[in-house]
Design a protein around this motif. Sequence first.
Motif, PDB file in Angstrom:
ATOM      1  N   HIS A  70      -1.172  15.322 -10.078  1.00 55.26           N
ATOM      2  CA  HIS A  70       0.196  14.860  -9.946  1.00 55.26           C
ATOM      3  C   HIS A  70       0.280  13.862  -8.793  1.00 55.26           C
ATOM      4  CE1 HIS A  70      -0.160  18.415  -7.326  1.00 55.26           C
ATOM      5  NE2 HIS A  70       0.683  17.792  -6.533  1.00 55.26           N
ATOM      6  N   ILE A  71       1.325  13.101  -8.780  1.00 56.87           N
ATOM      7  CA  ILE A  71       1.567  12.134  -7.718  1.00 56.87           C
ATOM      8  C   ILE A  71       1.866  12.887  -6.432  1.00 56.87           C
ATOM      9  CG2 ILE A  71       3.070  10.242  -6.975  1.00 56.87           C
ATOM     10  CD1 ILE A  71       3.711   9.816  -9.991  1.00 56.87           C
ATOM     11  N   PRO A  72       1.289  12.490  -5.304  1.00 55.36           N
ATOM     12  CA  PRO A  72       1.641  13.149  -4.040  1.00 55.36           C
ATOM     13  C   PRO A  72       3.145  13.081  -3.814  1.00 55.36           C
ATOM     14  CG  PRO A  72      -0.245  11.704  -3.739  1.00 55.36           C
ATOM     15  CD  PRO A  72       0.270  11.444  -5.120  1.00 55.36           C
ATOM     16  N   GLU A  73       3.688  14.154  -3.291  1.00 56.86           N
ATOM     17  CA  GLU A  73       5.141  14.233  -3.122  1.00 56.86           C
ATOM     18  C   GLU A  73       5.681  13.046  -2.330  1.00 56.86           C
ATOM     19  OE1 GLU A  73       8.567  17.323  -1.476  1.00 56.86           O
ATOM     20  OE2 GLU A  73       6.447  17.758  -1.158  1.00 56.86           O
ATOM     21  N   SER A  74       4.953  12.624  -1.309  1.00 55.22           N
ATOM     22  CA  SER A  74       5.433  11.530  -0.465  1.00 55.22           C
ATOM     23  C   SER A  74       5.403  10.183  -1.167  1.00 55.22           C
ATOM     24  CB  SER A  74       4.601  11.450   0.821  1.00 55.22           C
ATOM     25  OG  SER A  74       3.238  11.209   0.522  1.00 55.22           O
ATOM     26  N   CYS A  75       4.733  10.095  -2.334  1.00 58.29           N
ATOM     27  CA  CYS A  75       4.612   8.821  -3.046  1.00 58.29           C
ATOM     28  C   CYS A  75       5.399   8.777  -4.347  1.00 58.29           C
ATOM     29  CB  CYS A  75       3.131   8.519  -3.330  1.00 58.29           C
ATOM     30  SG  CYS A  75       2.149   8.186  -1.852  1.00 58.29           S
ATOM     31  N   VAL A  76       6.123   9.829  -4.664  1.00 54.26           N
ATOM     32  CA  VAL A  76       6.845   9.862  -5.936  1.00 54.26           C
ATOM     33  C   VAL A  76       7.874   8.750  -6.016  1.00 54.26           C
ATOM     34  CG1 VAL A  76       8.477  11.182  -7.330  1.00 54.26           C
ATOM     35  CG2 VAL A  76       6.448  12.297  -6.410  1.00 54.26           C
ATOM     36  N   ASP A  77       8.666   8.565  -4.965  1.00 50.81           N
ATOM     37  CA  ASP A  77       9.667   7.498  -4.979  1.00 50.81           C
ATOM     38  C   ASP A  77       8.998   6.134  -5.068  1.00 50.81           C
ATOM     39  OD1 ASP A  77      11.918   9.130  -4.895  1.00 50.81           O
ATOM     40  OD2 ASP A  77      11.858   9.265  -2.715  1.00 50.81           O
ATOM     41  N   TYR A  78       7.896   5.970  -4.344  1.00 54.03           N
ATOM     42  CA  TYR A  78       7.167   4.704  -4.384  1.00 54.03           C
ATOM     43  C   TYR A  78       6.700   4.398  -5.809  1.00 54.03           C
ATOM     44  CZ  TYR A  78       3.219   1.535  -4.095  1.00 54.03           C
ATOM     45  OH  TYR A  78       2.347   0.507  -4.329  1.00 54.03           O
ATOM     46  N   VAL A  79       6.076   5.379  -6.460  1.00 54.52           N
ATOM     47  CA  VAL A  79       5.581   5.166  -7.820  1.00 54.52           C
ATOM     48  C   VAL A  79       6.736   4.917  -8.785  1.00 54.52           C
ATOM     49  CG1 VAL A  79       4.419   6.273  -9.776  1.00 54.52           C
ATOM     50  CG2 VAL A  79       3.430   6.430  -7.486  1.00 54.52           C
ATOM     51  N   GLY A  80       7.815   5.656  -8.621  1.00 62.40           N
ATOM     52  CA  GLY A  80       8.969   5.457  -9.489  1.00 62.40           C
ATOM     53  C   GLY A  80       9.523   4.044  -9.382  1.00 62.40           C
ATOM     54  N   HIS A  81       9.689   3.567  -8.165  1.00 60.56           N
ATOM     55  CA  HIS A  81      10.206   2.217  -7.975  1.00 60.56           C
ATOM     56  C   HIS A  81       9.217   1.165  -8.474  1.00 60.56           C
ATOM     57  CE1 HIS A  81      13.720   3.663  -6.088  1.00 60.56           C
ATOM     58  NE2 HIS A  81      13.191   3.941  -4.911  1.00 60.56           N
ATOM     59  N   TYR A  82       7.927   1.417  -8.294  1.00 59.97           N
ATOM     60  CA  TYR A  82       6.914   0.482  -8.786  1.00 59.97           C
ATOM     61  C   TYR A  82       6.975   0.376 -10.314  1.00 59.97           C
ATOM     62  CZ  TYR A  82       2.352  -1.187 -10.356  1.00 59.97           C
ATOM     63  OH  TYR A  82       1.362  -1.861 -11.006  1.00 59.97           O
ATOM     64  N   MET A  83       7.010   1.517 -10.992  1.00 55.36           N
ATOM     65  CA  MET A  83       6.998   1.507 -12.452  1.00 55.36           C
ATOM     66  C   MET A  83       8.280   0.923 -13.027  1.00 55.36           C
ATOM     67  SD  MET A  83       4.026   2.627 -13.303  1.00 55.36           S
ATOM     68  CE  MET A  83       4.278   2.734 -15.065  1.00 55.36           C
ATOM     69  N   GLY A 105      10.121  -1.359 -11.531  1.00 57.16           N
ATOM     70  CA  GLY A 105      10.427  -2.630 -10.911  1.00 57.16           C
ATOM     71  C   GLY A 105       9.627  -3.804 -11.429  1.00 57.16           C
ATOM     72  N   LYS A 106       9.805  -4.912 -10.744  1.00 57.70           N
ATOM     73  CA  LYS A 106       9.224  -6.191 -11.124  1.00 57.70           C
ATOM     74  C   LYS A 106       7.708  -6.205 -10.990  1.00 57.70           C
ATOM     75  CE  LYS A 106       9.429 -11.067  -9.719  1.00 57.70           C
ATOM     76  NZ  LYS A 106      10.052 -12.013  -8.761  1.00 57.70           N
ATOM     77  N   GLN A 107       7.180  -5.542  -9.955  1.00 60.84           N
ATOM     78  CA  GLN A 107       5.753  -5.646  -9.674  1.00 60.84           C
ATOM     79  C   GLN A 107       4.905  -5.068 -10.805  1.00 60.84           C
ATOM     80  OE1 GLN A 107       4.477  -7.283  -6.855  1.00 60.84           O
ATOM     81  NE2 GLN A 107       2.708  -7.220  -8.217  1.00 60.84           N
ATOM     82  N   TYR A 108       5.311  -3.931 -11.361  1.00 60.18           N
ATOM     83  CA  TYR A 108       4.556  -3.328 -12.462  1.00 60.18           C
ATOM     84  C   TYR A 108       4.466  -4.285 -13.640  1.00 60.18           C
ATOM     85  CZ  TYR A 108       3.664  -0.466 -16.598  1.00 60.18           C
ATOM     86  OH  TYR A 108       3.173   0.010 -17.786  1.00 60.18           O
ATOM     87  N   ARG A 109       5.591  -4.899 -14.006  1.00 57.52           N
ATOM     88  CA  ARG A 109       5.567  -5.830 -15.142  1.00 57.52           C
ATOM     89  C   ARG A 109       4.676  -7.026 -14.840  1.00 57.52           C
ATOM     90  NH1 ARG A 109      10.456  -7.908 -19.043  1.00 57.52           N
ATOM     91  NH2 ARG A 109       9.318  -9.630 -20.006  1.00 57.52           N
ATOM     92  N   GLU A 110       4.751  -7.546 -13.625  1.00 60.01           N
ATOM     93  CA  GLU A 110       3.910  -8.689 -13.277  1.00 60.01           C
ATOM     94  C   GLU A 110       2.429  -8.319 -13.296  1.00 60.01           C
ATOM     95  OE1 GLU A 110       5.379 -10.192  -9.565  1.00 60.01           O
ATOM     96  OE2 GLU A 110       6.963 -11.366 -10.543  1.00 60.01           O
ATOM     97  N   ASP A 111       2.110  -7.112 -12.857  1.00 57.98           N
ATOM     98  CA  ASP A 111       0.712  -6.660 -12.892  1.00 57.98           C
ATOM     99  C   ASP A 111       0.205  -6.576 -14.324  1.00 57.98           C
ATOM    100  OD1 ASP A 111       0.799  -6.509 -10.148  1.00 57.98           O
ATOM    101  OD2 ASP A 111       0.944  -4.322 -10.062  1.00 57.98           O
TER     102      ASP A 111
END
Length: 298
Positions: free
Chosen positions: A71-84, A86-92
């Motif tokens: 599972h995603i580390p608890e401290s990174c859940v918001d980071y991963v959520g915003h990445y997925m 957001g714009k950066q995921y699509r650009e990647d």
Amino acid sequence: MVPLHNVYITLTTQNMGFSLFILIVTIATSVASPIHLLMPHSGSAGLKHPDLNCLSWRLAVETDNLKGWSHIPESCVDYVGHYMLGKQYREDCDLVAAEAYEYAKGLNLTGDGKDVWVFDIDETTLSNIPYYARDDVAFGHYCLAEMDMIGWFCWWHDDTPVVSKFAVQKKFIPYNSTKFNQWVAEATAPAIPGSLKLYEQLIELGFKVVFLTGSREYLTEPRSRNLKAVGYTQWEKLILKGDNYRGNAVEYKSGKRKELEEAGYRIRGNMGDQWSDLIGTNTGDRTFKVPDPMYYIG
């Protein structure tokens, strides 16, 4: 005023000596609680997580240096959520697809219908983000749970907690295959735009497309319907996992690719979001990995 990663800064100098002052004026974003790219140790609302750099964690995932995580580390859940979301995921994803096209258009195809491109489905050609972003899934986040006489149960946003004499804890939300397959059966997953564009380009170049997915065969009809509905209208083969298959993902996909090559097909390209899509045997002439820090399949 100089823009830097959507953060505007003001630079000033003094006559005596040289002094540099940086003033953050505004942050351009459409996300209510952004993960600031300039603060990789921070989570949503700027909460500090000094023990884990989420950018580094995602890099380790994408390079397969971090294996077997559940599972995603608890401290990174918001980071991963915003990445997925957001714009950066699509650009990647777009960059991976663009590089794949540059490679593909340089190949000399034989014209015999045996040059194939293998695509995975989940998080490669179709996106399950609408599912993973749901409150009851929450990218595998932790929920506030209460113990009753039967076991732990989560409180969701629309629930009214009932405080009991039993313990209340944060509990990790485990993967629920039944719930996920119900989502798959709805056949409403959107296309990943970069992958759909690549698919169309490959068809135009003369490739035959093979979809190779870990979904079970009983989901063949909704998978086919979903693909066609979002623009993947033709393919050479749609391969799903047998309902009673018990091997791991690497063994399964290696075996299916071997069957393709034994049938005379040449795998010129192979694209997936998991390393288990791309390693093993009969991997093809070249592989392309699209990003996916949401889950790990070994």
